[in-house]
Design an enzyme around this catalytic site. Structure first.
Site, PDB file in Angstrom:
ATOM      1  N   SER A 191       0.848  -1.173   0.000  1.00 10.90           N
ATOM      2  CA  SER A 191       0.000   0.000   0.000  1.00 10.90           C
ATOM      3  C   SER A 191       0.898   1.242   0.000  1.00 10.90           C
ATOM      4  O   SER A 191       1.860   1.322   0.757  1.00 10.90           O
ATOM      5  CB  SER A 191      -0.866  -0.011   1.257  1.00 10.90           C
ATOM      6  OG  SER A 191      -1.577   1.189   1.297  1.00 10.90           O
ATOM      7  N   GLY A 192       0.608   2.165  -0.907  1.00  8.55           N
ATOM      8  CA  GLY A 192       1.399   3.401  -0.983  1.00  8.55           C
ATOM      9  C   GLY A 192       2.609   3.269  -1.873  1.00  8.55           C
ATOM     10  O   GLY A 192       3.413   4.188  -1.974  1.00  8.55           O
TER      11      GLY A 192
ATOM     12  N   THR B 139      -1.840   2.479  -7.799  1.00  4.45           N
ATOM     13  CA  THR B 139      -2.961   3.171  -8.418  1.00  4.45           C
ATOM     14  C   THR B 139      -2.469   4.249  -9.379  1.00  4.45           C
ATOM     15  O   THR B 139      -2.999   4.409 -10.478  1.00  4.45           O
ATOM     16  CB  THR B 139      -3.860   3.758  -7.330  1.00  4.45           C
ATOM     17  OG1 THR B 139      -4.135   2.716  -6.397  1.00  4.45           O
ATOM     18  CG2 THR B 139      -5.141   4.278  -7.901  1.00  4.45           C
TER      19      THR B 139
ATOM     20  N   ASN C 239      -0.715   5.917   3.202  1.00  2.00           N
ATOM     21  CA  ASN C 239      -1.034   6.512   1.900  1.00  2.00           C
ATOM     22  C   ASN C 239      -2.285   7.378   2.063  1.00  2.00           C
ATOM     23  O   ASN C 239      -3.313   6.903   2.550  1.00  2.00           O
ATOM     24  CB  ASN C 239      -1.285   5.366   0.904  1.00  2.00           C
ATOM     25  CG  ASN C 239      -1.596   5.878  -0.496  1.00  2.00           C
ATOM     26  OD1 ASN C 239      -1.753   7.084  -0.701  1.00  2.00           O
ATOM     27  ND2 ASN C 239      -1.687   4.952  -1.434  1.00  2.00           N
TER      28      ASN C 239
ATOM     29  N   SER D 186      -5.250   5.854  -0.274  1.00  2.00           N
ATOM     30  CA  SER D 186      -5.061   4.412  -0.391  1.00  2.00           C
ATOM     31  C   SER D 186      -6.342   3.749  -0.901  1.00  2.00           C
ATOM     32  O   SER D 186      -7.442   4.008  -0.403  1.00  2.00           O
ATOM     33  CB  SER D 186      -4.699   3.867   0.991  1.00  2.00           C
ATOM     34  OG  SER D 186      -4.524   2.483   0.909  1.00  2.00           O
ATOM     35  N   SER D 187      -6.164   2.897  -1.921  1.00  4.51           N
ATOM     36  CA  SER D 187      -7.345   2.188  -2.430  1.00  4.51           C
ATOM     37  C   SER D 187      -7.665   1.083  -1.414  1.00  4.51           C
ATOM     38  O   SER D 187      -6.799   0.290  -1.081  1.00  4.51           O
ATOM     39  CB  SER D 187      -7.056   1.540  -3.770  1.00  4.51           C
ATOM     40  OG  SER D 187      -6.075   2.271  -4.456  1.00  4.51           O
TER      41      SER D 187
ATOM     42  N   GLY E 192      -0.908  -5.351  -2.329  1.00  8.99           N
ATOM     43  CA  GLY E 192       0.248  -6.244  -2.309  1.00  8.99           C
ATOM     44  C   GLY E 192       0.275  -7.068  -1.039  1.00  8.99           C
ATOM     45  O   GLY E 192      -0.621  -6.978  -0.204  1.00  8.99           O
TER      46      GLY E 192
ATOM     47  N   GLU F 220       0.858  -8.303   2.480  1.00 13.27           N
ATOM     48  CA  GLU F 220       0.772  -7.487   3.692  1.00 13.27           C
ATOM     49  C   GLU F 220       1.222  -8.275   4.907  1.00 13.27           C
ATOM     50  O   GLU F 220       0.791  -9.403   5.130  1.00 13.27           O
ATOM     51  CB  GLU F 220      -0.658  -7.011   3.924  1.00 13.27           C
ATOM     52  CG  GLU F 220      -0.972  -5.732   3.170  1.00 13.27           C
ATOM     53  CD  GLU F 220      -2.328  -5.163   3.503  1.00 13.27           C
ATOM     54  OE1 GLU F 220      -3.056  -5.760   4.315  1.00 13.27           O
ATOM     55  OE2 GLU F 220      -2.665  -4.112   2.920  1.00 13.27           O
TER      56      GLU F 220
HETATM   57  N1  LIG Z   1       4.724   7.986 -10.355  1.00 16.36           N
HETATM   58  C1  LIG Z   1       4.442   8.778  -9.316  1.00 16.36           C
HETATM   59  N2  LIG Z   1       4.758  10.075  -9.362  1.00 16.36           N
HETATM   60  C2  LIG Z   1       4.493  10.883  -8.357  1.00 16.36           C
HETATM   61  N3  LIG Z   1       3.909  10.504  -7.223  1.00 16.36           N
HETATM   62  C3  LIG Z   1       3.546   9.211  -7.082  1.00 16.36           C
HETATM   63  C4  LIG Z   1       3.796   8.281  -8.137  1.00 16.36           C
HETATM   64  N4  LIG Z   1       3.363   7.092  -7.739  1.00 16.36           N
HETATM   65  C5  LIG Z   1       2.837   7.283  -6.484  1.00 16.36           C
HETATM   66  N5  LIG Z   1       2.955   8.544  -6.092  1.00 16.36           N
HETATM   67  C6  LIG Z   1       2.544   9.133  -4.811  1.00 16.36           C
HETATM   68  O1  LIG Z   1       2.367   8.111  -3.895  1.00 16.36           O
HETATM   69  C7  LIG Z   1       1.041   8.122  -3.426  1.00 16.36           C
HETATM   70  C8  LIG Z   1       0.519   6.724  -3.275  1.00 16.36           C
HETATM   71  O2  LIG Z   1       0.384   6.140  -4.527  1.00 16.36           O
HETATM   72  P1  LIG Z   1      -0.786   5.083  -4.848  1.00 16.36           P
HETATM   73  O3  LIG Z   1      -0.705   4.781  -6.270  1.00 16.36           O
HETATM   74  O4  LIG Z   1      -2.059   5.562  -4.315  1.00 16.36           O
HETATM   75  O5  LIG Z   1      -0.273   3.842  -4.013  1.00 16.36           O
HETATM   76  P2  LIG Z   1      -0.966   2.431  -3.933  1.00 16.36           P
HETATM   77  O6  LIG Z   1      -2.088   2.422  -4.892  1.00 16.36           O
HETATM   78  O7  LIG Z   1       0.110   1.465  -4.256  1.00 16.36           O
HETATM   79  O8  LIG Z   1      -1.386   2.305  -2.542  1.00 16.36           O
HETATM   80  C9  LIG Z   1       0.246   8.906  -4.449  1.00 16.36           C
HETATM   81  O9  LIG Z   1      -0.816   9.552  -3.863  1.00 16.36           O
HETATM   82  C10 LIG Z   1       1.259   9.877  -4.953  1.00 16.36           C
HETATM   83  O10 LIG Z   1       1.332  11.006  -4.090  1.00 16.36           O
HETATM   84 MG   LIG Z   2      -3.998   2.119  -4.593  1.00 13.49          MG
END
Ligand SMILES: Nc1ncnc2c1ncn2[C@@H]1O[C@H](COP(=O)(O)OP(=O)(O)O)[C@@H](O)[C@H]1O
Ligand SMILES: [Mg+2]
Length: 1042
Positions: free
Chosen positions: A103-104, A108, A153, A156-157, A383, A385
């Site tokens: 997560s984070g 997404t 995050n 976070s989804s 992922g 956990e």
């Molecule tokens: N390629 C990227 N460029 C800039 N910031 C990113 C990028 N990927 C992730 N982030 C930052 O990290 C945070 C968490 O990403 P996210 O995709 O929501 O994580 P996950 O879905 O894996 O939990 C986002 O809100 C953003 O601020």
């Molecule tokens: Mg996510």
């Protein structure tokens, strides 16, 4: 290939040397610190969360990656998306993009980047754009309802998502299907410290206008709601109000009707309000505990909003109807049970609402069944956990990841194997950890943990989490990947990290200890029937549709599938789905726990690389050949290393590659030539090639530079030269033009002067200034004329003796006058001379000769001048007697006269006739005419005369002459001047000799062998009358007085 060029560390971990965890982490760290967040393992993309906006996205980069193949540019998510999309479009292979990570870690975000890339490069057009828009707009809606702020995050989804995007044969999007997994619904009623509920609640309260709030009977303040009653209500950098607008807008774009949106918001509000329904402990008199509603107003409001009698709702919340085959028993719920029921209702309503939204979106974006389509699936799922306290959720999540790992290994190996087969290269078996056994442990239909759990849930009798654990311990006591306090293999009796109610699974990514508490409950996921029936009874269409099992007529006792079973089957469907597609992996890694840019926590990353099995991944990838490339790009990149392939290669790509590598004499074990690709076994070889290429490039760059510089200088020089020629031609032209103009001006000036001069010359006469000259000239001419004419008219006589000449009237004529006088005189003389007859000329010549001889010398000369020379004084012509005297002498007689001869002896004189001929002087005695003396003129040496008026002269003869013996002659003539002149001339004519005539008073004459000195004395004037007296003085002197 930029993979290697200017690359920080290695861009592809396959090329990592040595292949160990530490260098791998170091490499990732180095790249991360240089903002290189993407790294490959072959075709797998590792993505590090940068926690900052990097300038590597957007249309410019999309365009770039669209035009290049995978390895040609730096590692990028766009490159992966491009490969997937092109393979889908051009090779008709369905694709799936598997995005995994903690997560984070950026899953997404990655899925959004992939979607935006595909949206940007796929077809265009109104229809297509609206589909794209719908697909893209599904994100904000799902995020609003499915995402929340967690400690890790901010966005976070809280659900897993798999989205199939469907394309037509051209690659234009048609629509899609979204599948969601396991929404974390517990969040609706309870959040951890520092976390929030789902975004939509906050968005609704912050973003709804007053009107809407009132309609929903809500208050703006979040602290008013029990379910939101947490310290955090805001998230930095997140504007809930404006996000609410975006969500509303997105829903409209997707196709939600106004009414639907309203209903969704009403149901959302309902959840919030449910949380505020306060329950009271109402123990009854008979001792049974019961519950009741503390404040009826909340329930009242809810009832009004959803069109349900509030009493009915109250009843449903506080009691439970147990139905058996025969009868119905209503039992009251105690306080805890009532609270549980309320929260269960809220969670259920919310998760069903979420499912409904997903379905509603699917309805909008779904594609007609008839169309043939290609599919690209994007999986964004939680992922692996490991929490401190891992429960049922972690268990299923990790199960899902275990399955994904299985997919990954099988597909990667399969792919690798297939590639070797395709390329005709012998396959060597690779050792790898097959996690099938762990999957089995969980999902086996009879002997799996999930199956056991279901069994426990369904089993009649007393069922609890601990009976479930006991069962597991019993069944898996000897399982190698299962551990618990009681299993043999674990020897965990003294392990404090594992509680009594825990079991542990050795997942591929690490060991995870699960606490069995509430496993049964969560798996059952039961909602009391009364509640679902009550919901169904509500007059709210949406709410009603969320609880189909509430239909009273449908009183089947069949239990709905458990959560575990549901999840397992959806995972199975997902796996089936993934296996049918070509996988593309994005492995997301979180560099630190603090959402800090630039921070790299090695331990954290190390854990994740283990979960993700990155090393394993590289090993599998490198099992055969570390590097492979199609012949064409390989040749393109390295042909500059070969002599025969550079600069031009006309043969096939494969032959070219063989040539290049052959020339480099690489070991044959290192290389394998496939059908379309070259395989290189170890990264070292590739690095060697790269290094060679780098050096060669430098060489070539120098060459190009050299040629370019030469060319530049040459063109510059030519330009300068051209310019110089141009300038000098202009300059010369200009100079010549100037010169010409100057010459022309001068010529014109000279011309003007000449013309002026000519004109002035012609006109000078008309000039006043010329008048004086003309006048002077005229006057001068006229006086000259007058002078000359006057002279003509007054010429003196032409007598040559007249030397008079008029004087010049002006002084200026003096010279001319003298000249004229001279001229005139000479002219007179000439005329005079021209008039003379030859005879007269003869006479005058004689006279001239006489003058030359005697003028100024002899006193008698002036008297002789006027008297003409007569010559013949004797009348010889008419006297033949006298003519005879001449004898036989030649020529005429020049002079005939009578002379006196002085006798030298006594001084007496006697007459004699003298004849002078051309050659002789003849003296004849007048008495005795026979006696004559002939003297040749050639023998006359000298004649002497006196300067007086007398006629005495001596003829001195040459001593040898015949006459000479008789001595010289002393004679007296009256015509002594004429005689001597004629004698002089005769001697000159005869002998060409000038006769010496000396004028002297003393001379000597020879006489009979002796000489007599003669001395002449002037006697008194007029006495003698021409007679002279000779007196002998001594024998040798004779004095003559004249
Ligand atoms: N390629 C990227 N460029 C800039 N910031 C990113 C990028 N990927 C992730 N982030 C930052 O990290 C945070 C968490 O990403 P996210 O995709 O929501 O994580 P996950 O879905 O894996 O939990 C986002 O809100 C953003 O601020
Ligand atoms: Mg996510």
């Amino acid at each position: 290939m930029t993979l290697m060029e200017d690359s920080v560390g290695v861009g592809d971990l396959v090329l990592l040397e040595p292949l160990e965890e530490e260098p791998l982490l170091k490499n990732l760290q180095l790249r991360y610190e240089n903002k290189e967040i993407y790294t490959y393992i072959g075709n797998v993309l590792i993505s590090m969360n940068p926690y900052q906006q990097l300038p590597i996205y957007g249309p410019e980069f999309i365009a770039k990656y669209q035009d290049y193949t995978f390895y040609e540019l730096k590692p990028h998510i766009y490159a992966l998306a491009n490969v997937a999309y092109q393979s889908l479009r051009d090779r008709d292979r369905d694709q799936c993009i598997l995005i995994t990570g903690e997560s984070g870690a950026g899953k997404t975000e990655a899925s959004k980047l992939v979607m935006s890339y595909v949206a940007a490069v796929c077809g265009k057009g109104e229809q297509v754009n609206s589909v794209k828009e719908q697909l893209l707009q599904s994100n904000p809606v799902l995020e609003a309802f499915g995402n929340a702020k967690t400690i890790r995050n901010n966005n976070s989804s809280r659900f897993g998502k798999y989205m199939d995007i469907e394309f037509d044969f051209k690659g234009s999007p048609l629509g899609g299907v979204i599948t969601n997994y396991l929404l974390e619904k517990s969040r609706v009623v309870k959040q951890l410290e520092g976390e929030r509920n789902f975004h939509i609640f906050y968005q609704l309260l912050a973003g709804a206008d007053a009107h809407l709030l009132e309609a929903l009977k809500l208050e703006r303040d979040t602290s008013h709601y029990a379910y939101l009653h947490q310290k955090v209500s805001r998230v930095d950098g997140m504007d809930d109000a404006s996000n609410f607008k975006s969500v509303q807008n997105a829903m409209t774009v997707i196709g939600f009707s106004e009414v639907e949106i309203q209903q969704v918001l009403e149901v959302t509000a309902l959840v919030l309000k449910l949380g505020n329904v306060e329950l009271a402990d109402e123990s009854q008199a008979n001792g049974t505990s019961a519950s009741g509603i503390r404040d009826g107003r909340g329930v009242q409001e809810i009832g009004e909003m959803i069109g349900l009698n509030s009493e009915e709702l109250e009843k449903a919340l506080c009691s439970r109807t147990m139905k058996t085959a025969k009868e119905e028993v209503v039992t009251t719920l105690n306080f805890t049970q009532a609270q549980y029921a309320r929260d269960a209702l809220a969670k259920n309503i919310y998760s069903r609402l979420f499912n409904w939204i997903v379905n509603r979106i699917n309805e909008s974006i779904k594609v007609g069944s008839g169309e043939k389509k290609k599919v690209m699936g994007v999986l964004d799922i939680y992922g692996f956990e490991i929490l401190e306290d891992n429960s049922f959720e972690q268990f299923v999540i990790n199960y899902c990841n275990e399955k994904l790992q299985q997919v990954f290994i099988e597909m990667t190996l399969k792919e690798e194997q297939e590639e070797y087969k395709r390329e005709g290269i012998p396959w060597t078996k690779v050792d790898y950890f097959d996690n099938g056994i762990i999957c089995n442990l969980i999902e086996h239909n009879q002997q799996g943990i999930l199956a056991m759990l279901d069994e426990e849930c369904l089993r009649p009798g007393v069922v609890s989490d601990s009976t479930f654990l006991a069962k597991l311990n019993q069944v898996f006591s000897k399982h190698g990947y299962y551990e618990s306090k009681v299993t043999q293999n674990a020897q965990r009796q003294y392990d404090h990290t594992m509680g009594l109610s825990c079991f542990r699974i050795c997942h591929y990514a690490g060991k995870v200890t699960y606490n069995v508490n509430s496993f049964i409950d969560k798996n059952n996921d039961l909602l009391f029937r009364d509640l679902s029936q009550a919901m169904w009874k509500a007059q709210h269409p949406l709410l009603q549709s969320l609880f189909p099992e509430g239909v009273p007529t449908q009183t089947s006792l069949k239990r709905p599938p458990t959560a575990g079973a549901q999840f397992k089957s959806s995972v199975a469907i997902l796996m089936k789905n993934l296996y049918s597609k070509n996988p593309n992996y994005i492995r997301c890694i979180k560099p630190n726990e603090h959402q800090q840019r630039g921070q790299f926590s090695s331990e954290l990353v190390a854990v994740q690389t283990r979960y993700l099995g990155l090393l394993e991944n590289v090993r599998v990838r490198r099992a055969g050949y570390a590097y492979r490339q199609r012949y064409e790009p390989f040749l393109e990149r390295y042909r500059l290393l070969g002599r025969s392939t550079w600069p031009r290669w006309n043969g096939g790509d494969r032959e070219g590659v063989e040539k290049v590598l052959g020339e480099l004499s690489l070991s044959s074990e290192e290389l394998a030539f496939g059908k379309t690709k070259i395989f290189i076994r170890s990264p070292k070889t590739l690095f060697y090639l790269e290094e060679k290429r780098r050096l060669r490039l430098q060489q070539l760059a120098t060459l190009i530079q050299k040629i370019y510089r030469g060319w530049r200088c040459r063109t510059h020089y030519q330009l300068m030269r051209k310019s110089q020629i141009l300038i000098s031609s202009w300059f010369r032209g200009n100079m010549q033009r100037k010169r010409y103009a100057k010459i022309k001006a001068s010529v014109v000036l000279i011309q003007a002067f000449v013309r002026g001069w000519k004109a002035r010359k012609d006109y000078r006469k008309y000039f006043r200034s010329g008048a004086a000259l003309t006048l002077a000239d005229f006057i001068y001419k006229s006086i000259t004329q007058k002078f000359l004419l006057g002279l003509r008219n007054n010429l003196p006589s032409t007598n040559i003796l007249d030397r008079t000449w008029p004087a010049a009237p002006y002084r200026c004529f003096n010279t001319a006058n003298q000249e004229l006088q001279q001229l005139f005189y000479r002219w007179k003389c000439k005329r005079f001379r021209d008039r003379l007859s030859p005879k007269q000329v003869e006479i005058l010549k004689e006279k001239l000769c006489a003058s030359e001889l005697f003028k100024g010398k002899k006193a008698s000369y002036p008297q002789s001048v006027p008297i003409p020379f007569c010559g013949d004084y004797l009348g010889l012509q008419g006297n033949p007697k006298l003519q005879k005297l001449k004898g036989g002498e030649e020529g005429p007689v020049l002079m005939a006269d009578t002379v006196k001869k002085v006798n030298r002896g006594n001084g007496k004189t006697s007459s004699r006739i003298l004849l002078l001929t051309k050659g002789h002087v003849i003296l004849i005695d007048t008495k005795k005419s026979q006696a004559k003396t002939v003297i040749g003129l050639d023998s006359v040496a000298e004649v002497s005369v006196t300067s007086f008026k007398d006629g005495l002269f001596s003829l001195r003869l040459n001593e040898i002459s015949s006459v000479g013996s008789r001595g010289d002659f002393l004679l007296v003539s009256e015509h002594v001047i004429e005689l001597l002149t004629k004698m002089y001339q005769a001697v000159l004519d005869a002998t060409q000799r000038q006769l010496l005539i000396s004028v002297t008073e003393k001379f000597s004459v020879r006489f009979k062998e002796s000489s007599v000195a003669v001395k002449v004395i002037q006697g008194p004037e007029g006495d003698r009358n021409g007679k002279l007296k000779c007196k002998k003085k001594g024998s040798r002197c004779l004095e003559v007085t004249v």
